[in-house]
Design a protein around this motif. Structure first.
Motif, PDB file in Angstrom:
ATOM      1  N   THR A   1      42.522  30.637  13.254  1.00 53.39           N
ATOM      2  CA  THR A   1      43.571  30.223  12.333  1.00 53.39           C
ATOM      3  C   THR A   1      43.979  31.417  11.483  1.00 53.39           C
ATOM      4  O   THR A   1      43.136  32.027  10.820  1.00 53.39           O
ATOM      5  CB  THR A   1      43.082  29.079  11.427  1.00 53.39           C
ATOM      6  N   ILE A   2      45.261  31.738  11.513  1.00 51.57           N
ATOM      7  CA  ILE A   2      45.782  32.886  10.773  1.00 51.57           C
ATOM      8  C   ILE A   2      46.796  32.378   9.756  1.00 51.57           C
ATOM      9  O   ILE A   2      47.727  31.647  10.107  1.00 51.57           O
ATOM     10  CB  ILE A   2      46.448  33.904  11.718  1.00 51.57           C
ATOM     11  N   VAL A   3      46.606  32.754   8.514  1.00 54.88           N
ATOM     12  CA  VAL A   3      47.542  32.404   7.449  1.00 54.88           C
ATOM     13  C   VAL A   3      48.172  33.690   6.936  1.00 54.88           C
ATOM     14  O   VAL A   3      47.474  34.675   6.677  1.00 54.88           O
ATOM     15  CB  VAL A   3      46.835  31.662   6.298  1.00 54.88           C
ATOM     16  N   THR A   4      49.487  33.695   6.817  1.00 54.65           N
ATOM     17  CA  THR A   4      50.191  34.832   6.232  1.00 54.65           C
ATOM     18  C   THR A   4      50.724  34.430   4.861  1.00 54.65           C
ATOM     19  O   THR A   4      50.834  33.244   4.551  1.00 54.65           O
ATOM     20  CB  THR A   4      51.360  35.296   7.119  1.00 54.65           C
TER      21      THR A   4
ATOM     22  N   ILE B   1      53.812  34.888   3.636  1.00 51.37           N
ATOM     23  CA  ILE B   1      55.186  34.386   3.667  1.00 51.37           C
ATOM     24  C   ILE B   1      55.599  34.034   5.092  1.00 51.37           C
ATOM     25  O   ILE B   1      55.006  34.506   6.067  1.00 51.37           O
ATOM     26  CB  ILE B   1      56.171  35.420   3.085  1.00 51.37           C
ATOM     27  N   HIS B   2      56.638  33.231   5.194  1.00 54.04           N
ATOM     28  CA  HIS B   2      57.114  32.747   6.484  1.00 54.04           C
ATOM     29  C   HIS B   2      57.570  33.873   7.419  1.00 54.04           C
ATOM     30  O   HIS B   2      57.193  33.871   8.602  1.00 54.04           O
ATOM     31  CB  HIS B   2      58.254  31.747   6.252  1.00 54.04           C
ATOM     32  N   PRO B   3      58.360  34.851   6.959  1.00 50.85           N
ATOM     33  CA  PRO B   3      58.773  35.914   7.884  1.00 50.85           C
ATOM     34  C   PRO B   3      57.595  36.684   8.474  1.00 50.85           C
ATOM     35  O   PRO B   3      57.643  37.107   9.632  1.00 50.85           O
ATOM     36  CB  PRO B   3      59.653  36.823   7.013  1.00 50.85           C
ATOM     37  N   LEU B   4      56.542  36.865   7.695  1.00 55.86           N
ATOM     38  CA  LEU B   4      55.362  37.554   8.213  1.00 55.86           C
ATOM     39  C   LEU B   4      54.658  36.698   9.265  1.00 55.86           C
ATOM     40  O   LEU B   4      54.104  37.225  10.242  1.00 55.86           O
ATOM     41  CB  LEU B   4      54.413  37.888   7.065  1.00 55.86           C
ATOM     42  N   ALA B   5      54.703  35.383   9.102  1.00 58.85           N
ATOM     43  CA  ALA B   5      54.155  34.488  10.127  1.00 58.85           C
ATOM     44  C   ALA B   5      54.946  34.621  11.427  1.00 58.85           C
ATOM     45  O   ALA B   5      54.371  34.552  12.524  1.00 58.85           O
ATOM     46  CB  ALA B   5      54.180  33.044   9.631  1.00 58.85           C
TER      47      ALA B   5
ATOM     48  N   ASP C   1      47.730  31.803  21.474  1.00 60.75           N
ATOM     49  CA  ASP C   1      46.282  32.004  21.391  1.00 60.75           C
ATOM     50  C   ASP C   1      45.727  31.812  19.989  1.00 60.75           C
ATOM     51  O   ASP C   1      44.515  31.929  19.776  1.00 60.75           O
ATOM     52  CB  ASP C   1      45.920  33.414  21.886  1.00 60.75           C
ATOM     53  N   ALA C   2      46.584  31.557  19.003  1.00 59.54           N
ATOM     54  CA  ALA C   2      46.121  31.348  17.632  1.00 59.54           C
ATOM     55  C   ALA C   2      47.104  30.462  16.897  1.00 59.54           C
ATOM     56  O   ALA C   2      48.288  30.401  17.235  1.00 59.54           O
ATOM     57  CB  ALA C   2      45.957  32.681  16.902  1.00 59.54           C
ATOM     58  N   ARG C   3      46.601  29.778  15.878  1.00 63.16           N
ATOM     59  CA  ARG C   3      47.446  28.966  15.007  1.00 63.16           C
ATOM     60  C   ARG C   3      47.895  29.840  13.835  1.00 63.16           C
ATOM     61  O   ARG C   3      47.061  30.451  13.160  1.00 63.16           O
ATOM     62  CB  ARG C   3      46.685  27.738  14.506  1.00 63.16           C
ATOM     63  N   VAL C   4      49.191  29.878  13.594  1.00 63.95           N
ATOM     64  CA  VAL C   4      49.752  30.739  12.551  1.00 63.95           C
ATOM     65  C   VAL C   4      50.586  29.890  11.603  1.00 63.95           C
ATOM     66  O   VAL C   4      51.406  29.077  12.039  1.00 63.95           O
ATOM     67  CB  VAL C   4      50.633  31.856  13.156  1.00 63.95           C
ATOM     68  N   SER C   5      50.378  30.081  10.311  1.00 68.37           N
ATOM     69  CA  SER C   5      51.179  29.385   9.307  1.00 68.37           C
ATOM     70  C   SER C   5      51.333  30.288   8.094  1.00 68.37           C
ATOM     71  O   SER C   5      50.618  31.281   7.941  1.00 68.37           O
ATOM     72  CB  SER C   5      50.523  28.058   8.897  1.00 68.37           C
TER      73      SER C   5
ATOM     74  N   ALA D   1      40.883  29.911   6.609  1.00 74.20           N
ATOM     75  CA  ALA D   1      41.548  30.816   7.552  1.00 74.20           C
ATOM     76  C   ALA D   1      40.571  31.860   8.086  1.00 74.20           C
ATOM     77  O   ALA D   1      39.720  32.367   7.353  1.00 74.20           O
ATOM     78  CB  ALA D   1      42.726  31.504   6.877  1.00 74.20           C
ATOM     79  N   HIS D   2      40.710  32.188   9.366  1.00 74.20           N
ATOM     80  CA  HIS D   2      39.929  33.285   9.935  1.00 74.20           C
ATOM     81  C   HIS D   2      40.488  34.637   9.497  1.00 74.20           C
ATOM     82  O   HIS D   2      39.759  35.622   9.410  1.00 74.20           O
ATOM     83  CB  HIS D   2      39.931  33.200  11.465  1.00 74.20           C
ATOM     84  N   ARG D   3      41.791  34.676   9.249  1.00 71.09           N
ATOM     85  CA  ARG D   3      42.416  35.909   8.766  1.00 71.09           C
ATOM     86  C   ARG D   3      43.590  35.557   7.865  1.00 71.09           C
ATOM     87  O   ARG D   3      44.369  34.660   8.168  1.00 71.09           O
ATOM     88  CB  ARG D   3      42.908  36.762   9.938  1.00 71.09           C
ATOM     89  N   PHE D   4      43.675  36.257   6.733  1.00 69.99           N
ATOM     90  CA  PHE D   4      44.818  36.140   5.832  1.00 69.99           C
ATOM     91  C   PHE D   4      45.538  37.484   5.826  1.00 69.99           C
ATOM     92  O   PHE D   4      44.945  38.523   5.525  1.00 69.99           O
ATOM     93  CB  PHE D   4      44.365  35.777   4.414  1.00 69.99           C
ATOM     94  N   ILE D   5      46.816  37.475   6.181  1.00 67.93           N
ATOM     95  CA  ILE D   5      47.608  38.703   6.255  1.00 67.93           C
ATOM     96  C   ILE D   5      48.709  38.632   5.206  1.00 67.93           C
ATOM     97  O   ILE D   5      49.492  37.680   5.177  1.00 67.93           O
ATOM     98  CB  ILE D   5      48.209  38.892   7.663  1.00 67.93           C
ATOM     99  N   TRP D   6      48.747  39.647   4.349  1.00 62.52           N
ATOM    100  CA  TRP D   6      49.763  39.678   3.297  1.00 62.52           C
ATOM    101  C   TRP D   6      50.306  41.088   3.164  1.00 62.52           C
ATOM    102  O   TRP D   6      49.769  42.037   3.747  1.00 62.52           O
ATOM    103  CB  TRP D   6      49.206  39.147   1.984  1.00 62.52           C
TER     104      TRP D   6
END
Length: 286
Positions: free
Chosen positions: A24-27, A29-33, A43-47, A72-77
């Protein structure tokens, strides 16, 4: 009956093993998702943490959103220089370990919207997005369930789609007649400068502050002397400021969404987002 029910449950479990084990990957903002989804595919859930219809400038995290981060397994900001309002969220060492900040520059620059270089809306520039991809791939390749060769293949395919989208958009925008574009704040400069679109004026340098009377008077003069003025409105901000100006010539008004609110998070979503930005300019042409 019980045996049949047990067989049905077993069949359902066998039908969705990949979904259950997907990271599970959370970003932020929406554009980064949209960008991350281009790399991971199915291969992954992104929100996105911040709802697409909410301006990051006025965001306040809810308890449910904090729980999503914890799971989340990864948070990208974008990092503290671009999203200082999220910096305190990463006080948790475990969450910080699972996070990727794409820019750890000077956080004070994020509050200065005077130029495209200082504006945090870098996802609107395809070149900035290209620069994001290697660190994102490096980070995601560490997650169980994601393989670097597949991520690299997806990245290459995305780069090809991105180049094709840029070529398509340039051809469309090159056909536009001369016009002066006016925007609410500096976000659109990232897209405009990449595609050689001139921005004639901006309502406010910082969307967290109301424009001053002198600036509004200068903007009104620019609009009255502009060539086929085009006003680009945003769904996250009110149009009242534009409507309060006294303009003596016809103006075109178009709607652009820097957050890509209506773009689905799927492969191909980011290039669709760029196409929508181009649509807004084309629709504003005289």
């Amino acid at each position: 009956m019980i045996r049949s029910l047990g067989a049905l449950i077993l069949l359902m479990m066998l039908s969705f093993p990949a979904q259950a084990g997907q990271p599970t990957i959370v970003t932020s903002i929406h554009p980064l998702a949209l960008v991350v989804k281009e790399l991971v595919g199915d291969d992954a859930r992104v929100s996105a943490l911040i709802p697409a219809n909410v301006s990051p400038h006025h965001y306040s995290m809810k308890p449910s959103e904090r729980r999503r981060l914890q799971n989340a397994h990864r948070f990208i900001w974008l990092g503290p220089a671009k999203e200082p309002f999220l910096e305190g969220t990463l006080d948790d060492p475990d969450l910080e370990r699972r996070s990727l900040a794409l820019d750890r520059g000077d956080a004070t620059a994020a509050h200065n919207h005077d130029t495209a270089q200082e504006d945090p809306h870098i996802w609107l520039n395809p070149d900035e997005v290209r620069a994001m991809l290697p660190p994102i791939v490096d980070s995601l390749a560490q997650l169980e369930g994601l393989r670097r060769p597949q991520l690299e293949e997806n990245r290459q395919q995305f780069l090809e789609r991105l180049a094709a989208a840029e070529d398509r958009i340039r051809k469309r925008l090159d056909k536009l007649p001369a016009m002066d574009v006016f925007t609410y704040h500096g976000a659109f400069h990232h897209f405009a400068e990449h595609f050689d679109i001139r921005i004639a004026g901006t309502l406010t340098a910082n969307p967290e502050q109301n424009p001053g009377a002198r600036h509004l008077a200068e903007l009104q003069d620019k609009l009255n002397n502009a060539r086929s003025p085009c006003i680009m409105t945003e769904p996250q901000f009110s149009r009242n400021w534009w409507e309060g100006l006294n303009i003596d010539q016809p103006m075109s008004v178009s709607h652009w969404d820097p957050m890509g609110t209506e773009v689905e998070i799927r492969q191909g979503g980011y290039t669709r987002f760029l196409d929508q930005l181009a649509d807004a300019l084309v629709n504003c042409g005289p």
